[in-house]
Scaffold this motif. Structure first.
Motif, short mmCIF file in Angstrom:
data_model
loop_
_atom_site.label_atom_id
_atom_site.label_comp_id
_atom_site.label_asym_id
_atom_site.label_seq_id
_atom_site.Cartn_x
_atom_site.Cartn_y
_atom_site.Cartn_z
N LEU A 4 -19.22 -44.62 -5.71
CA LEU A 4 -18.23 -44.06 -4.80
C LEU A 4 -16.91 -44.79 -5.04
N LEU A 24 -17.08 -34.69 -4.68
CA LEU A 24 -17.34 -34.90 -3.26
C LEU A 24 -16.31 -35.94 -2.84
N ASP A 26 -14.82 -38.12 0.27
CA ASP A 26 -15.08 -38.67 1.59
C ASP A 26 -13.76 -39.15 2.19
N ILE A 42 -23.79 -41.49 1.01
CA ILE A 42 -23.21 -40.85 -0.18
C ILE A 42 -23.68 -41.57 -1.44
N LYS A 43 -23.67 -42.90 -1.41
CA LYS A 43 -24.12 -43.67 -2.58
C LYS A 43 -25.57 -43.37 -2.92
N ALA A 46 -25.51 -39.97 -4.56
CA ALA A 46 -24.78 -40.00 -5.83
C ALA A 46 -25.67 -40.38 -7.01
N PHE A 55 -17.85 -38.81 -7.15
CA PHE A 55 -17.92 -39.19 -5.74
C PHE A 55 -16.74 -40.11 -5.44
N SER A 57 -13.62 -41.52 -2.46
CA SER A 57 -13.34 -41.80 -1.06
C SER A 57 -11.85 -42.05 -0.90
N TYR A 79 -16.04 -30.86 -0.42
CA TYR A 79 -16.52 -30.64 -1.78
C TYR A 79 -15.48 -29.79 -2.51
N LEU A 102 -24.37 -30.00 -3.27
CA LEU A 102 -24.04 -30.50 -4.60
C LEU A 102 -24.77 -29.69 -5.68
#
Length: 107
Positions: A4, A24, A26, A42-43, A46, A55, A57, A79, A102
């Protein structure tokens, strides 16, 4: 390398809109406890999409691009595919929901 990656407004166009991969993103705040938990979720997701999805952020306290996407609460996940926002979570999604979205993006 983290699964991320933190980006800022100056990287948004290159890393999100021009990405050859689905993204994605965040939108979160470092002070938000729910955001920290979301980052961990999320991690975990991922790991299953390495090399297929990026991914990222973005800290809403230090950046402004979130306003363009009308982010009203954190965490919000949007997304992107082919430079366009295609779906968003404004609640705390389950891992299975994230995986399902995803998988649609990489088809």
């Amino acid at each position: 390398m983290s699964m991320l990656i933190e980006i800022d407004d100056s990287q948004f166009e290159e890393k999100v809109l021009k990405s050859a991969f689905p993204v994605l993103l965040d939108f979160s705040s470092p002070e938000c406890i729910i955001c920290k938990t979301m980052k961990e979720r999320i991690k975990e997701v991922a790991v299953h999409f390495k090399g297929k999805v990026h991914f990222l952020s973005l800290d809403v306290n230090r950046n402004k691009i979130w306003q363009k996407f009308e982010v009203k609460a954190v965490p919000t996940i949007i997304y992107f595919k082919d430079g366009k926002a295609v779906f968003r979570h404004e609640i705390f999604p389950e891992k299975e929901e994230m995986v399902a979205h995803l998988q649609k993006l990489i088809k």
